[in-house]
Design an enzyme around this catalytic site. Structure first.
Site, PDB file in Angstrom:
ATOM      1  N   GLU A   1     -82.468 -45.740  49.288  1.00  0.00           N
ATOM      2  CA  GLU A   1     -83.817 -45.823  49.848  1.00  0.00           C
ATOM      3  C   GLU A   1     -84.662 -44.598  49.475  1.00  0.00           C
ATOM      4  O   GLU A   1     -85.860 -44.698  49.255  1.00  0.00           O
ATOM      5  CB  GLU A   1     -83.767 -45.985  51.377  1.00  0.00           C
ATOM      6  CG  GLU A   1     -83.256 -47.349  51.839  1.00  0.00           C
ATOM      7  CD  GLU A   1     -84.127 -48.515  51.354  1.00  0.00           C
ATOM      8  OE1 GLU A   1     -85.306 -48.317  51.031  1.00  0.00           O
ATOM      9  OE2 GLU A   1     -83.595 -49.643  51.283  1.00  0.00           O
TER      10      GLU A   1
ATOM     11  N   GLN B   1     -91.549 -45.053  46.035  1.00  0.00           N
ATOM     12  CA  GLN B   1     -92.541 -44.937  44.958  1.00  0.00           C
ATOM     13  C   GLN B   1     -91.959 -45.221  43.582  1.00  0.00           C
ATOM     14  O   GLN B   1     -92.541 -44.846  42.568  1.00  0.00           O
ATOM     15  CB  GLN B   1     -93.151 -43.520  44.883  1.00  0.00           C
ATOM     16  CG  GLN B   1     -93.390 -42.836  46.171  1.00  0.00           C
ATOM     17  CD  GLN B   1     -94.767 -43.132  46.698  1.00  0.00           C
ATOM     18  OE1 GLN B   1     -95.586 -43.740  46.022  1.00  0.00           O
ATOM     19  NE2 GLN B   1     -95.011 -42.751  47.916  1.00  0.00           N
TER      20      GLN B   1
ATOM     21  N   TYR C   1     -91.144 -37.078  41.829  1.00  0.00           N
ATOM     22  CA  TYR C   1     -91.175 -36.779  43.283  1.00  0.00           C
ATOM     23  C   TYR C   1     -89.929 -35.976  43.672  1.00  0.00           C
ATOM     24  O   TYR C   1     -89.091 -36.416  44.456  1.00  0.00           O
ATOM     25  CB  TYR C   1     -91.273 -38.062  44.112  1.00  0.00           C
ATOM     26  CG  TYR C   1     -92.520 -38.857  43.851  1.00  0.00           C
ATOM     27  CD1 TYR C   1     -93.742 -38.473  44.399  1.00  0.00           C
ATOM     28  CD2 TYR C   1     -92.490 -39.984  43.041  1.00  0.00           C
ATOM     29  CE1 TYR C   1     -94.895 -39.195  44.151  1.00  0.00           C
ATOM     30  CE2 TYR C   1     -93.641 -40.708  42.778  1.00  0.00           C
ATOM     31  CZ  TYR C   1     -94.842 -40.306  43.337  1.00  0.00           C
ATOM     32  OH  TYR C   1     -95.972 -41.029  43.084  1.00  0.00           O
TER      33      TYR C   1
ATOM     34  N   CYS D   1     -93.317 -63.336  45.447  1.00  0.00           N
ATOM     35  CA  CYS D   1     -94.596 -63.050  46.111  1.00  0.00           C
ATOM     36  C   CYS D   1     -95.109 -61.707  45.586  1.00  0.00           C
ATOM     37  O   CYS D   1     -95.285 -60.746  46.328  1.00  0.00           O
ATOM     38  CB  CYS D   1     -94.418 -63.030  47.631  1.00  0.00           C
ATOM     39  SG  CYS D   1     -95.988 -63.052  48.539  1.00  0.00           S
TER      40      CYS D   1
ATOM     41  N   CYS E   1     -94.860 -70.199  45.803  1.00  0.00           N
ATOM     42  CA  CYS E   1     -94.802 -70.560  47.218  1.00  0.00           C
ATOM     43  C   CYS E   1     -93.872 -71.751  47.467  1.00  0.00           C
ATOM     44  O   CYS E   1     -93.277 -71.855  48.540  1.00  0.00           O
ATOM     45  CB  CYS E   1     -96.204 -70.874  47.736  1.00  0.00           C
ATOM     46  SG  CYS E   1     -97.316 -69.464  47.561  1.00  0.00           S
TER      47      CYS E   1
END
Ligand code: SF4
Length: 353
Positions: A36, A41, A81, A188, A195
């Site tokens: 995680e 990002q 990061y 999605c 859908c």
């Protein structure tokens, strides 16, 4: 009140369509947490090789806590990061010292560790400890905006999403969260929906309203600022000078060629004064090697790269070897550099410097 029908539909879909990812179904909180952190990002496909390399070298939380931050940053090199890496290292050390190596299953305690924000806390608690905490990442956010037929990214709408997600979460909460993540990453997406194959379609307002891609309103793109830098290639015998960034900046702990930020001006005397102030180096600037542009998420670096030589001999005896080193080109891979430096190294090769 829990929405059992949605819950079951999501789990049925997930059992068939879930992505096979190296950190899934291993029942190891340390690995769930690491994944995680890396995924913040960052795209899944980018993370996978970094995750695998990391786990090979640091299979346990203890191995991270006992490691050296420079080695961890080297493994993280290119993932960006870098504060994530430093925070994870510090958090692992706290878990070893304050929690006897047991990652806390209390969300408040876990949330208080360095680098653990509300999303990571909720995701790890859900996935690793099967606790019901709505975790909202970019994919889940988009799916829920569409499911609720919301367009505006207001705080009020964010609260509505949070409350609705909480009603999905009573049975196998970790898998519910991961099922919505996977719906967001596969059927999605920002510019594509499928859908017909979505377990949420029966009650998805964006689908019912006929044009799901209109939800939510797109973010207005901000112009990315360009920051100008001057970097120097300084050689002594066959070695070049590299410097370590101070810990308290975003790229802190990483190595780089000596460089300073300038105001877009190619002013050599200003450059020399600034370098003297920053590194205590007096330089002769020989010639320009070239120019590179490197994009970070929030700004671009435009770097002019010069071949230089040091004038003040005192520098050699007074430099702090923890922050300043002379290395050969072969030793580049022993140090963690931010990506722009690798473009500068490529320029050296290309120009036979
Ligand atoms: S029904 Fe369509 S728009 Fe709604 S969540 Fe599923 S894929 Fe997205």
């Amino acid at each position: 009140m829990y929405n059992t029908n949605i819950n079951k539909a999501l789990l049925l879909w997930y059992d068939v369509h879930k992505r096979k990812l190296p950190w899934r179904e291993i029942n190891d909180t340390y690995k769930t947490w690491l994944s995680e952190v890396m995924l913040q990002q960052t795209q899944v496909n980018t993370v996978i090789p970094y995750y695998k390399k990391w786990i090979k070298k640091y299979p346990t939380l203890l191995s991270v806590a006992n490691s050296d931050i420079d080695d961890l940053l080297k493994l993280w090199e290119g993932l960006g990061y870098y504060s994530r890496c430093k925070n994870f290292y510090n958090a692992c050390r706290i878990v070893m010292n304050d929690y006897c190596g047991e990652i806390p299953s209390d969300i408040k305690k876990f949330n208080s560790l360095p680098g653990v924000g509300p999303y990571i806390a909720a995701a790890v608690m859900s996935i690793a400890f099967n606790q019901s905490h709505p975790a909202i990442d970019t994919n889940i956010n988009r799916v829920m905006f569409r499911y609720l037929g919301l367009k505006n990214k207001t705080n009020y709408n964010k609260k509505r999403i949070y409350s609705k997600l909480a009603t999905f979460n009573n049975l196998r909460p970790g898998e519910i969260i991961q099922s919505i993540m996977d719906i967001g990453s596969s059927i999605c997406k920002t510019n594509y929906v499928n859908c017909e194959n979505c377990p949420l379609s029966n009650s998805c307002k964006a689908f019912i309203n006929g044009n799901p891609l209109l939800y939510p309103n797109p973010k207005l793109k901000k112009a990315i600022p360009i920051n100008y830098f001057i970097a120097c290639f300084i050689q002594k015998n066959k070695s070049m000078l590299i410097v370590k960034r101070k810990n308290d900046d975003a790229l802190g702990g990483l190595w780089e060629l000596p460089m300073i930020k300038v105001d877009g001006l190619n002013n050599r005397s200003l450059f020399n004064v600034s370098l003297k102030n920053k590194y205590n180096i007096n330089l002769n600037i020989n010639y320009k090697i070239g120019n590179i542009v490197h994009s970070f998420s929030h700004y671009k670096m435009n770097i002019s790269f010069y071949n230089c030589e040091i004038k003040n001999s005192k520098f050699y005896s007074t430099s702090d070897t923890n922050y300043i080193k002379w290395i050969t080109r072969k030793e580049i891979n022993n140090y963690a550099f931010h990506k722009a430096n690798h473009k500068l190294f490529d320029l050296l090769e290309k120009n036979n410097v």
